[in-house]
Enzyme design. Sequence first.
Site, PDB file in Angstrom:
ATOM      1  N   GLU A 162     -32.353  34.641  19.600  1.00 26.83           N
ATOM      2  CA  GLU A 162     -31.943  34.314  18.232  1.00 26.83           C
ATOM      3  C   GLU A 162     -31.148  33.008  18.142  1.00 26.83           C
ATOM      4  O   GLU A 162     -30.021  32.989  17.650  1.00 26.83           O
ATOM      5  CB  GLU A 162     -31.171  35.484  17.621  1.00 26.83           C
ATOM      6  CG  GLU A 162     -31.998  36.762  17.549  1.00 26.83           C
ATOM      7  CD  GLU A 162     -31.244  37.957  16.990  1.00 26.83           C
ATOM      8  OE1 GLU A 162     -30.081  37.794  16.559  1.00 26.83           O
ATOM      9  OE2 GLU A 162     -31.813  39.069  16.992  1.00 26.83           O
ATOM     10  N   GLU A 269     -39.578  44.031  19.924  1.00 22.85           N
ATOM     11  CA  GLU A 269     -38.632  44.980  19.306  1.00 22.85           C
ATOM     12  C   GLU A 269     -39.237  45.574  18.037  1.00 22.85           C
ATOM     13  O   GLU A 269     -38.617  45.570  16.984  1.00 22.85           O
ATOM     14  CB  GLU A 269     -37.313  44.276  18.969  1.00 22.85           C
ATOM     15  CG  GLU A 269     -36.634  43.599  20.136  1.00 22.85           C
ATOM     16  CD  GLU A 269     -35.262  43.031  19.771  1.00 22.85           C
ATOM     17  OE1 GLU A 269     -34.723  43.385  18.694  1.00 22.85           O
ATOM     18  OE2 GLU A 269     -34.730  42.242  20.565  1.00 22.85           O
TER      19      GLU A 269
END
Length: 352
Positions: A162, A269
Amino acid sequence: MKLSIALTAGLVASATAAPTIGAIFDKILNKLSLDQIAKIRGGRYIGTATDVWIMEQDAPYKKITTSNEYSVWTPENTMKWETLQPQQGAFNFTEADKLVSLARKTGKKVRGHTLVWHSQLAPWVEAGNFSPAELKKITKNHVQTVARHFRGKIFHWDVVNEVFNEDGTLRDSVFSRAFGEDFIEWAFRWAHEADPHAKLYITDYNFEGDTPKTKAVTALVRKLKKKGVPVHGIGAQGHFILGNLDGEGMKRTWKTWSDDLKVDVAIAELDIRIPMPATPEKLAAQAADYETVTKNCLAVKRCVGITFWQWTDKYSWVPGVFTGEGAPLPYDEDLKRKPAFDAVKKVLVAGK
């Protein structure tokens, strides 16, 4: 005339035999686990996020998690910086070691998650007001201590997680403020030095579709690979909202990474959250979205696998973060299979 009749009969027999064989093969596949079918479909895997503490307190959950439905585990929280190095220089591998040990005993591979991330970072890292030189030494020590500790036991590492904003700019963090984007290259090189056999990934959410964010990671990975940085894969987290998938954009982006950048693609995910309550109609729509994601993975040559972010709604992170949303996974809170599970299996059996 006799020859024509014989030939016709043979052609009819061939035409009817093919679907019969196909039907038999599909029946066999349907008896297999998701992971077993995925392996047949191009050597892919089906995995799940998990942590040992859940398995220690929930035997039915453990039974399914350790079954052959999944061959890859990602530690949901026990390999994050705040857990592994809560105080400077004081590493605690207890829970992470338990997970890796159980994984090895039950024949699972482990995706390490995550080495450098601005979130769930031990508070002392930001509070210390370290100089760039000090922070670089601290970051290198963390990356290499962790990667070296698990050397040979982790097959994929989420090295940096991220690092982009939605507009494609570099996310503000203690690392980017000190180093710009240089820390990304350093982290990959450090991880590779510590564990040269693990495949190394950059991961993020909204890594699907043709957006400034996906353009940014494409440009970054292309630049890093030209410099010889060992970036082996891109992990698309896949935290979706019901009905908001850009299926074609997703496929185009992942194919660019696979075919142009020559890196592996992992759906790292996956969950698809629903505005509650979860009605039959919403569950059917969720199943269709899961079907789209699975089809797109099979359509991308180097899509190596799919990891559910937990496999049951019972332990999903979603309700605690997104008020009024939930039920994002292929099993419900009672550990029963939902239409989403059947949709994933149907695609895997069909192979497309």
